[in-house]
Motif scaffolding. Structure first.
Motif, PDB file in Angstrom:
ATOM      1  N   ILE A 146     -13.685   7.025  19.779  1.00 12.88           N
ATOM      2  CA  ILE A 146     -14.294   8.287  19.360  1.00 12.88           C
ATOM      3  C   ILE A 146     -14.181   8.382  17.850  1.00 12.88           C
ATOM      4  O   ILE A 146     -13.163   7.979  17.270  1.00 12.88           O
ATOM      5  CB  ILE A 146     -13.631   9.493  20.065  1.00 12.88           C
ATOM      6  N   GLU A 147     -15.235   8.873  17.207  1.00 12.35           N
ATOM      7  CA  GLU A 147     -15.355   8.861  15.747  1.00 12.35           C
ATOM      8  C   GLU A 147     -15.323  10.288  15.216  1.00 12.35           C
ATOM      9  O   GLU A 147     -15.943  11.188  15.780  1.00 12.35           O
ATOM     10  CB  GLU A 147     -16.665   8.175  15.373  1.00 12.35           C
ATOM     11  N   SER A 148     -14.606  10.490  14.092  1.00 12.49           N
ATOM     12  CA  SER A 148     -14.485  11.824  13.500  1.00 12.49           C
ATOM     13  C   SER A 148     -15.743  12.201  12.729  1.00 12.49           C
ATOM     14  O   SER A 148     -16.653  11.385  12.544  1.00 12.49           O
ATOM     15  CB  SER A 148     -13.280  11.882  12.562  1.00 12.49           C
ATOM     16  N   ASN A 149     -15.786  13.431  12.260  1.00 14.55           N
ATOM     17  CA  ASN A 149     -16.892  13.890  11.417  1.00 14.55           C
ATOM     18  C   ASN A 149     -16.852  13.192  10.065  1.00 14.55           C
ATOM     19  O   ASN A 149     -15.804  12.704   9.614  1.00 14.55           O
ATOM     20  CB  ASN A 149     -16.814  15.402  11.226  1.00 14.55           C
ATOM     21  N   ARG A 150     -17.997  13.180   9.368  1.00 12.64           N
ATOM     22  CA  ARG A 150     -18.104  12.515   8.065  1.00 12.64           C
ATOM     23  C   ARG A 150     -18.291  13.511   6.922  1.00 12.64           C
ATOM     24  O   ARG A 150     -18.439  13.105   5.780  1.00 12.64           O
ATOM     25  CB  ARG A 150     -19.287  11.542   8.058  1.00 12.64           C
ATOM     26  N   ASP A 151     -18.341  14.817   7.216  1.00 13.88           N
ATOM     27  CA  ASP A 151     -18.591  15.807   6.172  1.00 13.88           C
ATOM     28  C   ASP A 151     -17.286  16.489   5.790  1.00 13.88           C
ATOM     29  O   ASP A 151     -16.197  16.040   6.155  1.00 13.88           O
ATOM     30  CB  ASP A 151     -19.626  16.824   6.643  1.00 13.88           C
ATOM     31  N   ASP A 152     -17.387  17.586   5.008  1.00 11.43           N
ATOM     32  CA  ASP A 152     -16.183  18.267   4.549  1.00 11.43           C
ATOM     33  C   ASP A 152     -15.830  19.477   5.404  1.00 11.43           C
ATOM     34  O   ASP A 152     -15.133  20.375   4.948  1.00 11.43           O
ATOM     35  CB  ASP A 152     -16.304  18.673   3.076  1.00 11.43           C
ATOM     36  N   CYS A 153     -16.303  19.492   6.638  1.00 13.41           N
ATOM     37  CA  CYS A 153     -15.803  20.478   7.599  1.00 13.41           C
ATOM     38  C   CYS A 153     -14.475  19.984   8.161  1.00 13.41           C
ATOM     39  O   CYS A 153     -14.166  18.789   8.125  1.00 13.41           O
ATOM     40  CB  CYS A 153     -16.800  20.683   8.738  1.00 13.41           C
ATOM     41  N   THR A 154     -13.700  20.901   8.693  1.00 16.92           N
ATOM     42  CA  THR A 154     -12.452  20.566   9.361  1.00 16.92           C
ATOM     43  C   THR A 154     -12.702  20.634  10.859  1.00 16.92           C
ATOM     44  O   THR A 154     -13.045  21.697  11.385  1.00 16.92           O
ATOM     45  CB  THR A 154     -11.333  21.539   8.967  1.00 16.92           C
ATOM     46  N   VAL A 155     -12.576  19.497  11.551  1.00 14.57           N
ATOM     47  CA  VAL A 155     -12.894  19.422  12.973  1.00 14.57           C
ATOM     48  C   VAL A 155     -11.662  18.918  13.723  1.00 14.57           C
ATOM     49  O   VAL A 155     -11.059  17.915  13.335  1.00 14.57           O
ATOM     50  CB  VAL A 155     -14.095  18.500  13.238  1.00 14.57           C
ATOM     51  N   SER A 156     -11.308  19.630  14.790  1.00 13.37           N
ATOM     52  CA  SER A 156     -10.138  19.281  15.601  1.00 13.37           C
ATOM     53  C   SER A 156     -10.585  18.808  16.974  1.00 13.37           C
ATOM     54  O   SER A 156     -11.411  19.455  17.633  1.00 13.37           O
ATOM     55  CB  SER A 156      -9.209  20.490  15.746  1.00 13.37           C
ATOM     56  N   LEU A 157     -10.056  17.662  17.390  1.00 12.98           N
ATOM     57  CA  LEU A 157     -10.179  17.176  18.757  1.00 12.98           C
ATOM     58  C   LEU A 157      -8.931  17.639  19.495  1.00 12.98           C
ATOM     59  O   LEU A 157      -7.805  17.300  19.095  1.00 12.98           O
ATOM     60  CB  LEU A 157     -10.309  15.660  18.775  1.00 12.98           C
ATOM     61  N   ILE A 158      -9.099  18.416  20.568  1.00 13.93           N
ATOM     62  CA  ILE A 158      -7.974  19.111  21.199  1.00 13.93           C
ATOM     63  C   ILE A 158      -7.871  18.699  22.667  1.00 13.93           C
ATOM     64  O   ILE A 158      -8.887  18.581  23.369  1.00 13.93           O
ATOM     65  CB  ILE A 158      -8.143  20.637  21.088  1.00 13.93           C
ATOM     66  N   TYR A 159      -6.632  18.508  23.102  1.00 11.34           N
ATOM     67  CA  TYR A 159      -6.373  18.248  24.522  1.00 11.34           C
ATOM     68  C   TYR A 159      -5.057  18.923  24.890  1.00 11.34           C
ATOM     69  O   TYR A 159      -4.048  18.773  24.178  1.00 11.34           O
ATOM     70  CB  TYR A 159      -6.289  16.754  24.802  1.00 11.34           C
TER      71      TYR A 159
END
Length: 982
Positions: A146-159
């Motif tokens: 799984i690949e993270s975002n490439r921009d300057d937003c803060t994105v969390s993968l949560i489980y």
């Protein structure tokens, strides 16, 4: 009584609304319910209860029974069969971790995972409700990872997971770009961070390598966060973080086994993992074995879920190589199919492999090597040299070998170089050569797919200047230069990376798209073990084919100077010792060059510095710039903070010593396209300190992510020292971090050029309209610097000009600013301008800067005071003289003397006037009488008595002719004493 419903009953047929009117009830079948455990009580006990499945209405559920103890778990390869509460082995085609779960399939986001995007410290929420700024920001499944975002937003993968006992979480990742933050932390069900996540910053990994990370988990609810935040300030997009094989241990039990994912199989009961299907086979989900492709017309890669028809062979399916030179000095051109071969030659449009074996003359050996009549090149022995075409010869007396490497002929890969191929998503190119030699250049190979990383490494154990250059104490120890070009039709990228002491690989520079043939130089500043890496990727998109196989990079030459284990292509002059020591080379003291006539060491003249590239001859001593001097070792030129200037026959002396401490400027704010606020932070070391670079800029993004750096260690590469440096500061409120972030620290100036009142020095020009016009006639003083490191955008390096302006209202360190038309301090990204206003930038005071004021004479004394000219445009220098007291005579005495003299003069004038007026009246009377007599007796002489002398008169008279003159005229006439005789 309970009645079993007949087959025609609406309840059996699923017509629930009609079943409510009927009087029979259905007993639950085993498929209508499942078993679960209750929460553990205080004694550690729990119950097994039957729970109806959703949309099922039945009765007669099994009664609750006491369950297994809370700490119970099954072994790997087993699952808990809830009906009998016993552990059973997983069947073929499935696997189990026992007390854990594993996520290795990323075709879609697995159940239980969620994405939450935040920006500017505000939760944005699910993807369908995000504003446009972060609407498309999320973690993206890519099959095996799984690949993270490439921009300057803060994105969390949560489980979220609930553990019955303590355990751990483990995952593999790739994190190569320090322009993105990568955190992993854990919260409890009250959204409080757990103590185990104090070290939440994940370490960087080398390009193309997978790292691993594990954290202990406590029993209870654990919410796992993989959070990324890009830092984009107008730069290219960041490289995303990749995560795979997430394993969570400690769930106490699993009630079912997991099916093997497509492309894998499990052929034994009780398996704890699945095996990958080999090439030319495939499998579907939950496979017990792999199925071979039906015939040679199909193929598949490792871990495939299906077979693909083989396409006809094209020129993209083979490559050529050069064989090692034979005894005749010939090399053969050989053509080979790219492995694994996936094309067919028997189709109509297919091409055949060109014939191999064409012989060509071998290129000569590289400088410092010679074949000595053999088919291979060997390095020259220590103390000898060769240009590659002649035998190795000893260096003449008075010289020493110039060690290094110069690779410009590519028949075989040098011994200290290696090549490889890597792909983050598959292993298709493992074992392949990433680069191929091609005579006068080395070029990228075919690889397995277009998004492979084709890697070339050069290992050098250290850098050390030769004996003759130890007197040059500059910071440069060596340099590596390579000449290359890229030919691309897609978004190819060439990365140049450096690893120091095998710690971590950092990207130094990168080039995207087609680039013409050019050279790039990287300077080495310390003696350490270096690995230089060139990595070429044709596209970063998920391409599983070879559409862009003709896109390539060619490197024509690689040159490394002063390499510890290098060879010599030439010899350089060295200083000779005394006659007793023979002709052996000796190091010159710091700041000394080698005199050509005697080969002896001699100190450089004043106001010069010794070149770090050569020390032979007096020309090795380079003059310092205007207003600068050399340090004790003649290694650098610097300003001692004192400056002298002649202006209109007036000498201006400046002393900037109080500004020698580092001056700072926080400029901004600026905003990225998505609204991230950031500042440009500059540090300026103006002068003094014997030329030491006192301006320091740090990159604390890596400070957060790397915890093994020892204070004061040479490996602390995140701190840059210079005369002028710049960092990008992101305030804590922009990203929700506890501290401000400093990133992208760069050196703007590491060499001092000079100080002058002129606005131009060495192609650095300060335009008149760049800064406001000064309010005084005091000339501005300009400090000029440059950077010795070139970049793709600044081929001549960066340069800096600091304008020092006298401003008495700015006390202390004053104020530093940048041009209004260039708010980032630069208009082209290469030349930076600063205006530094301070009272300390005013010239030293001289006797021309004050005047004297004389006081009145009182009681025989007079005071003289000295005051500064207004406005005052000077500082320090000479002080105002003390007031002066002198004797004097009062005005009363002289007033009396003047009055007396004036009165006497007035009386004298009156007396004289009266006297002469009386005499004048007598003369007029006599003259009138004479005229009357003459008129009465015409033509007769006057009577004798008329002219006779009367009694009592003088016998001579002064005759004055009067024509009614004024009093002054009469006095003038009397003064001439004109006598008239009758």
């Amino acid at each position: 009584p309970q009645v079993i419903c007949p087959p025609w009953h609406p309840k059996v047929l699923g017509l629930q609304e009609l079943a409510l009117t009927k009087a029979c009830f259905c007993d639950c079948l085993q498929k209508d319910y499942h078993f679960e455990y209750t929460e553990c009580d205080s004694s550690g006990s729990r119950w097994r209860v039957a729970i109806p499945n959703s949309a099922v209405d039945c009765s007669g559920l099994p009664d609750p029974v006491r369950g297994k103890e809370c700490t119970f778990s099954c072994a790997s390869g087993e699952y808990l069969e809830m009906k009998n509460q016993v552990c059973s082995k997983c069947g073929e085609g499935t696997y189990s971790l026992g007390s854990g779960i594993k996520f290795d399939e990323w075709d879609e986001l697995p159940a239980g995972f969620s994405n939450i995007a935040t920006f500017m410290d505000t939760v944005v929420g699910p993807s369908d409700s995000r504003p446009d700024g972060c609407n498309n920001s999320s973690w993206i499944p890519r099959g095996n990872y799984i690949e993270s975002n490439r921009d300057d937003c803060t994105v969390s993968l949560i489980y979220a997971v609930h553990l019955k006992k303590s355990g751990y979480v483990f995952f593999e990742y790739q994190y190569v770009d320090n322009n993105i933050f990568f955190e992993f932390f854990i919260q409890n069900d009250q959204c409080q961070e757990m103590d185990t996540t104090t070290d939440k910053w994940v370490k960087l990994t080398d390009n193309g390598e997978w790292g691993s990370h594990s954290v202990m988990l406590k029993s209870g609810t654990n919410i796992l966060y993989w959070r990324t935040t890009g830092i984009l300030m107008g730069s290219k997009a960041v490289k995303p973080v990749l995560v795979k094989n997430i394993t969570i241990e400690g769930v106490a039990y699993t009630s079912e086994c997991f099916p093997c994912k497509p492309g894998t199989f499990s052929n034994k009961p009780g398996s704890f993992n699945c095996q990958v299907c080999p090439r030319n086979t495939y499998s579907e989900k939950g496979a017990k074995e792999c199925i071979r492709c039906k015939d040679d017309s199909q193929f598949s890669e490792e871990g495939s879920s299906e077979c693909t028809e083989r396409p006809p062979c094209t020129t993209k399916d083979y490559f050529q190589i050069h064989t090692p030179c034979d005894e005749e000095g010939k090399t053969q051109i050989m053509y080979k199919w790219i492995e694994p071969k996936i094309c067919r030659e028997d189709l109509t449009d297919a091409i055949r492999l060109p014939p191999s074996g064409e012989k060509k003359d071998c290129p000569p050996c590289n400088p410092g090597f010679y074949n000595n009549g053999s088919s291979s090149c060997h390095p020259c022995l220590p103390g000898t040299f060769s240009d590659g075409t002649k035998e190795c010869r000893p260096c003449p007396a008075g010289t020493e070998p110039a060690l290094g490497f110069e690779y410009k002929w590519w028949n075989v890969l040098p011994d200290n170089m290696k090549t490889s191929c890597f792909n983050v998503g598959n292993s298709k190119c493992d074992g392949m050569n990433g680069w191929e030699v091609a005579g006068d250049h080395i070029q990228s190979g075919a690889g397995g797919s277009d998004n492979d990383y084709l890697i070339l490494n050069l290992h050098i154990p250290g850098f050390k200047p030769p004996t003759s250059m130890t007197g040059a104490t500059g910071s440069e120890l060596g340099r590596i230069t390579f000449v290359f070009e890229t030919l691309c039709s897609a978004d190819c990228v060439l990365y140049f990376m450096v690893d120091i002491n095998r710690k971590s690989t950092n990207v130094v520079e990168s080039w995207g798209g087609t680039k013409e043939k050019q050279a790039y130089t990287h300077i080495i500043f310390k003696n350490a073990t270096f690995t230089f890496t060139w990595a070429f990727q044709r596209t970063n998109q998920g391409q599983d084919n070879r559409r862009f196989i003709n896109d390539m990079v060619k490197i024509y030459s690689i040159t490394a100077t002063n390499a510890v284990d290098g060879v010599a292509s030439s010899c350089r002059a060295c200083a000779l010792g005394s006659e007793q020591s023979g002709s052996s080379c000796v190091p010159c003291p710091p700041g000394h060059y080698i005199e050509k006539e005697t080969n002896q060491c001699k100190e450089c003249p004043p106001d010069t510095y010794l070149s770090i590239h050569q020390v032979y001859g007096k020309e090795a001593c380079i003059p310092c710039g205007p207003g600068s001097k050399n340090n004790q070792d003649h290694s650098v030129c610097y300003s001692d903070c004192f400056f002298y200037h002649e202006k209109e026959n007036q000498s201006l002396h400046y002393d900037f010593s109080n500004l020698s401490s580092v001056g700072s400027l926080m400029n901004g704010p600026s905003f990225t396209s998505k609204g991230t606020k950031y500042f440009h932070f500059f540090n300026i070391s103006l002068c003094g300190h014997e030329g030491k670079k006192m301006a320091l800029c740090t990159n604390n993004i890596t400070d957060f992510t790397v915890k093994e750096i020892v204070a004061g260690s040479d490996d602390y590469t995140n701190l840059v020292g210079a005369f002028v440096c710049q960092s990008t500061i992101i305030p804590s409120e922009s990203k929700g971090f506890r501290a401000a972030l400093s990133s992208q620290s760069i050196i703007l100036a590491d060499t001092f050029l000079g100080v002058t009142v002129e606005t131009t020095l060495q192609n650095i020009n300060i335009k008149e309209d760049m800064f406001p016009v000064p309010t005084s006639q005091i000339p501005d003083v300009h400090f000029f610097y440059k950077s010795s490191t070139a970049t793709t955008s600044c081929i001549n390096g960066r340069s800096t000009a600091v304008k020092m302006r006298c401003n008495p209202t700015k006390s202390g360190a004053g104020v530093i600013s940048v041009p209004s038309k260039c708010p980032a301090g630069t208009c082209d990204g290469c030349t930076f301008y600063f205006l530094w206003e301070s009272a300390e930038a005013c010239p030293l005071c001289t006797e021309h800067d004050f005047h004297e004021i004389e006081g009145a004479c009182k009681r025989g004394f007079q005071e003289t005071l000295y005051v500064w000219n207004e406005p005052k445009w000077c500082i320090k220098g000479i002080s105002l003289p003390e007031k002066k007291l002198a004797t004097c005579e009062t005005v009363d005495f002289w007033l009396k003397v003047g009055a007396g003299v004036g009165a006497f003069t007035a009386v004298l004038l009156v007396a004289l006037t009266c006297y002469f007026w009386k005499k004048n009246q007598k003369l007029e009377y006599k003259y009138s009488k004479l005229v009357m007599t003459t008129n009465s007796k015409e033509c007769e002489l006057p009577a004798a008595d008329s002219c006779a002398i009367m009694e009592g008169e003088d016998n001579e008279e002064e005759v004055v002719y009067s024509n009614k003159q004024s009093l002054l005229g009469k006095l003038k006439s009397l003064a001439t004493k004109v006598r008239v005789e009758f």
